[in-house]
Design a protein around this motif. Structure first.
Motif, PDB file in Angstrom:
ATOM      1  N   GLN A 232       0.828  -1.204   0.000  1.00  0.00           N
ATOM      2  CA  GLN A 232       0.000   0.000   0.000  1.00  0.00           C
ATOM      3  C   GLN A 232       0.865   1.258   0.000  1.00  0.00           C
ATOM      4  N   ASN A 233       1.918   1.270   0.830  1.00  0.00           N
ATOM      5  CA  ASN A 233       2.793   2.436   0.879  1.00  0.00           C
ATOM      6  C   ASN A 233       3.523   2.645  -0.447  1.00  0.00           C
ATOM      7  N   SER A 234       3.990   1.564  -1.052  1.00  0.00           N
ATOM      8  CA  SER A 234       4.672   1.687  -2.345  1.00  0.00           C
ATOM      9  C   SER A 234       3.726   2.196  -3.420  1.00  0.00           C
ATOM     10  N   MET A 235       2.479   1.758  -3.384  1.00  0.00           N
ATOM     11  CA  MET A 235       1.511   2.219  -4.363  1.00  0.00           C
ATOM     12  C   MET A 235       1.230   3.713  -4.194  1.00  0.00           C
ATOM     13  N   ILE A 236       1.129   4.171  -2.943  1.00  0.00           N
ATOM     14  CA  ILE A 236       0.904   5.598  -2.699  1.00  0.00           C
ATOM     15  C   ILE A 236       2.082   6.418  -3.216  1.00  0.00           C
ATOM     16  N   VAL A 237       3.295   5.980  -2.900  1.00  0.00           N
ATOM     17  CA  VAL A 237       4.492   6.701  -3.353  1.00  0.00           C
ATOM     18  C   VAL A 237       4.582   6.692  -4.875  1.00  0.00           C
ATOM     19  N   GLY A 238       4.327   5.535  -5.496  1.00  0.00           N
ATOM     20  CA  GLY A 238       4.446   5.437  -6.945  1.00  0.00           C
ATOM     21  C   GLY A 238       3.435   6.305  -7.677  1.00  0.00           C
ATOM     22  N   VAL A 239       2.177   6.255  -7.266  1.00  0.00           N
ATOM     23  CA  VAL A 239       1.130   7.026  -7.947  1.00  0.00           C
ATOM     24  C   VAL A 239       1.332   8.525  -7.720  1.00  0.00           C
ATOM     25  N   ALA A 240       1.665   8.914  -6.474  1.00  0.00           N
ATOM     26  CA  ALA A 240       1.884  10.333  -6.194  1.00  0.00           C
ATOM     27  C   ALA A 240       3.092  10.871  -6.963  1.00  0.00           C
ATOM     28  N   THR A 241       4.154  10.092  -7.040  1.00  0.00           N
ATOM     29  CA  THR A 241       5.325  10.511  -7.816  1.00  0.00           C
ATOM     30  C   THR A 241       4.987  10.619  -9.299  1.00  0.00           C
ATOM     31  N   LEU A 242       4.214   9.685  -9.804  1.00  0.00           N
ATOM     32  CA  LEU A 242       3.786   9.729 -11.211  1.00  0.00           C
ATOM     33  C   LEU A 242       3.025  11.015 -11.504  1.00  0.00           C
ATOM     34  N   VAL A 243       2.052  11.346 -10.668  1.00  0.00           N
ATOM     35  CA  VAL A 243       1.224  12.531 -10.910  1.00  0.00           C
ATOM     36  C   VAL A 243       2.052  13.807 -10.788  1.00  0.00           C
ATOM     37  N   ALA A 244       2.838  13.917  -9.715  1.00  0.00           N
ATOM     38  CA  ALA A 244       3.620  15.133  -9.498  1.00  0.00           C
ATOM     39  C   ALA A 244       4.667  15.324 -10.595  1.00  0.00           C
ATOM     40  N   THR A 245       5.370  14.257 -10.952  1.00  0.00           N
ATOM     41  CA  THR A 245       6.401  14.357 -11.987  1.00  0.00           C
ATOM     42  C   THR A 245       5.803  14.739 -13.329  1.00  0.00           C
ATOM     43  N   THR A 246       4.682  14.137 -13.681  1.00  0.00           N
ATOM     44  CA  THR A 246       4.057  14.417 -14.975  1.00  0.00           C
ATOM     45  C   THR A 246       3.582  15.865 -15.064  1.00  0.00           C
ATOM     46  N   LEU A 247       2.940  16.367 -14.007  1.00  0.00           N
ATOM     47  CA  LEU A 247       2.411  17.734 -14.043  1.00  0.00           C
ATOM     48  C   LEU A 247       3.532  18.772 -14.113  1.00  0.00           C
ATOM     49  N   VAL A 248       4.539  18.603 -13.266  1.00  0.00           N
ATOM     50  CA  VAL A 248       5.638  19.582 -13.255  1.00  0.00           C
ATOM     51  C   VAL A 248       6.450  19.491 -14.541  1.00  0.00           C
ATOM     52  N   ALA A 249       6.723  18.270 -15.009  1.00  0.00           N
ATOM     53  CA  ALA A 249       7.486  18.107 -16.254  1.00  0.00           C
ATOM     54  C   ALA A 249       6.715  18.655 -17.445  1.00  0.00           C
ATOM     55  N   LEU A 250       5.392  18.551 -17.413  1.00  0.00           N
ATOM     56  CA  LEU A 250       4.580  19.068 -18.516  1.00  0.00           C
ATOM     57  C   LEU A 250       4.684  20.587 -18.601  1.00  0.00           C
ATOM     58  N   SER A 251       4.596  21.258 -17.469  1.00  0.00           N
ATOM     59  CA  SER A 251       4.702  22.723 -17.478  1.00  0.00           C
ATOM     60  C   SER A 251       6.120  23.170 -17.812  1.00  0.00           C
ATOM     61  N   GLY A 252       7.132  22.515 -17.210  1.00  0.00           N
ATOM     62  CA  GLY A 252       8.506  22.888 -17.509  1.00  0.00           C
ATOM     63  C   GLY A 252       8.907  22.579 -18.941  1.00  0.00           C
ATOM     64  N   GLY A 253       8.483  21.420 -19.449  1.00  0.00           N
ATOM     65  CA  GLY A 253       8.794  21.071 -20.827  1.00  0.00           C
ATOM     66  C   GLY A 253       8.144  22.014 -21.824  1.00  0.00           C
ATOM     67  N   TYR A 254       6.926  22.456 -21.533  1.00  0.00           N
ATOM     68  CA  TYR A 254       6.255  23.404 -22.431  1.00  0.00           C
ATOM     69  C   TYR A 254       6.989  24.729 -22.460  1.00  0.00           C
ATOM     70  N   ALA A 255       7.445  25.186 -21.284  1.00  0.00           N
ATOM     71  CA  ALA A 255       8.187  26.448 -21.233  1.00  0.00           C
ATOM     72  C   ALA A 255       9.481  26.367 -22.032  1.00  0.00           C
ATOM     73  N   LEU A 256      10.198  25.243 -21.929  1.00  0.00           N
ATOM     74  CA  LEU A 256      11.445  25.093 -22.676  1.00  0.00           C
ATOM     75  C   LEU A 256      11.202  24.962 -24.172  1.00  0.00           C
ATOM     76  N   ALA A 257      10.086  24.378 -24.551  1.00  0.00           N
ATOM     77  CA  ALA A 257       9.819  24.147 -25.968  1.00  0.00           C
ATOM     78  C   ALA A 257       9.257  25.370 -26.675  1.00  0.00           C
ATOM     79  N   ARG A 258       8.498  26.202 -25.979  1.00  0.00           N
ATOM     80  CA  ARG A 258       7.774  27.283 -26.643  1.00  0.00           C
ATOM     81  C   ARG A 258       8.315  28.683 -26.336  1.00  0.00           C
ATOM     82  N   PHE A 259       9.111  28.853 -25.288  1.00  0.00           N
ATOM     83  CA  PHE A 259       9.581  30.183 -24.913  1.00  0.00           C
ATOM     84  C   PHE A 259      11.102  30.250 -25.027  1.00  0.00           C
ATOM     85  N   ASP A 260      11.599  31.431 -25.359  1.00  0.00           N
ATOM     86  CA  ASP A 260      13.034  31.707 -25.373  1.00  0.00           C
ATOM     87  C   ASP A 260      13.362  32.678 -24.247  1.00  0.00           C
ATOM     88  N   PHE A 261      14.333  32.345 -23.443  1.00  0.00           N
ATOM     89  CA  PHE A 261      14.780  33.226 -22.373  1.00  0.00           C
ATOM     90  C   PHE A 261      16.297  33.140 -22.267  1.00  0.00           C
TER      91      PHE A 261
END
Length: 302
Positions: A97-126
């Motif tokens: 149960q603990n491993s499932m909580i860690v795995g699913v929470a890490t999946l969601v957090a990593t995907t959301l943050v990587a999606l926003s960061g990846g979009y910024a790197l792909a579409r914006f120049d700074f």
């Protein structure tokens, strides 16, 4: 012309086929050379590699289903005593149960943050974009063991020790660099003209992203999310360092508790290994098609 010749000679000739034909597919030199290789030179090495890979799994299944004290090379008669022991007596239900909580929470957090960061790197120049990308790449060479002491002090001050949140945060942080790079490369493959067309139709940037770009990122998101889940599911170091209470531990730490100082219960250890491997096998069985597509597409540009 064919019909005219048929009329001249008094014979029935088939009508000319005006259907356009596909040009023959060009084959590379390597593909043509592959045709000349005898099939046994391909299948024999692959078969030997497959046997070498599957033997450890068979050995694990043998000890997991074979009765204690048996020396048979075939798990018959089969028994589930080892699974019952690790699940009930060794608290593997809580570890799972603990491993499932860690795995699913890490999946969601990593995907959301990587999606926003990846979009910024792909579409914006700074200004520091190249330096930021270089920093993401260089961070992959830093072993997690070097960060244990600083992370422990940070989580101690935040009162997150013995909390699954500490493991989730640590796993997410260490998964983000590679995930952002992959998502950024995948978004670059989506033409920006599709978003511009949505902007002309009155969509804002966020709405255009959700309606146009996000559906095209499914293989990349599946690849990043599955990689984050599998890594957090199998990672041993963070859970061992930040979790000391038994009811907060994960499966890798639980497997370590089955190894005693003087003896090892091989049946229980093998059954615990099967329990730990089942979710990973299921994940890869269902997403292997999108996983390969996502990693290859995310590596094209970036």
């Amino acid at each position: 012309m064919t019909a005219a010749l048929a009329e001249k000679h008094g014979t029935d000739a088939p009508a000319a086929d005006d259907t356009p034909r596909r040009p023959p597919t060009r084959r590379t030199k390597r593909e043509r050379a592959f045709d000349d290789v005898p099939r046994w030179q391909i299948y024999v090495p692959l078969g030997l590699y497959l046997i070498f890979t599957l033997i450890p799994f068979y050995w694990m299944l043998l000890f997991a289903f074979r009765p204690a004290g048996s020396t048979s090379l075939v798990p018959w008669p089969m028994t589930l005593d080892h699974f019952s022991k690790v699940w009930n007596e060794r608290s593997f239900g809580i570890f799972f149960q603990n491993s499932m909580i860690v795995g699913v929470a890490t999946l969601v957090a990593t995907t959301l943050v990587a999606l926003s960061g990846g979009y910024a790197l792909a579409r914006f120049d700074f200004r520091i974009k190249k330096g930021f990308m270089l920093g993401l790449l260089c961070s992959q060479f830093i072993p997690g063991a070097l960060m244990l002491v600083p992370l422990f002090e940070i989580f101690k001050n935040l009162q997150l020790i013995n909390s699954l949140g500490s493991v989730i945060i640590a796993e997410t942080v260490f998964q983000l660099p590679l995930s952002i790079i992959l998502i950024s490369g995948f978004i670059k493959n989506v033409p920006v003209s599709l978003e511009e067309a949505a902007w002309v139709d009155g969509c804002g940037r966020f709405r255009a992203f959700c309606a146009v770009v996000l559906p095209l990122l499914r293989p990349g998101l599946i690849a990043v999310g599955s990689f984050a889940f599998v890594h957090s599911w199998n990672h041993f170091l963070f859970a061992l360092m930040f979790l000391s209470e038994q009811d907060k531990q994960t499966i890798p730490v639980g497997l370590n508790t089955l190894i005693g100082a003087d003896s090892v219960d091989l049946g229980a250890l093998a059954a615990g290994g099967v329990v730990a491997a089942v979710p990973v096998v299921i994940v890869f069985a269902f997403i292997q098609k999108w996983l390969v597509t996502g990693f290859s597409a995310g590596a094209v540009k970036g």
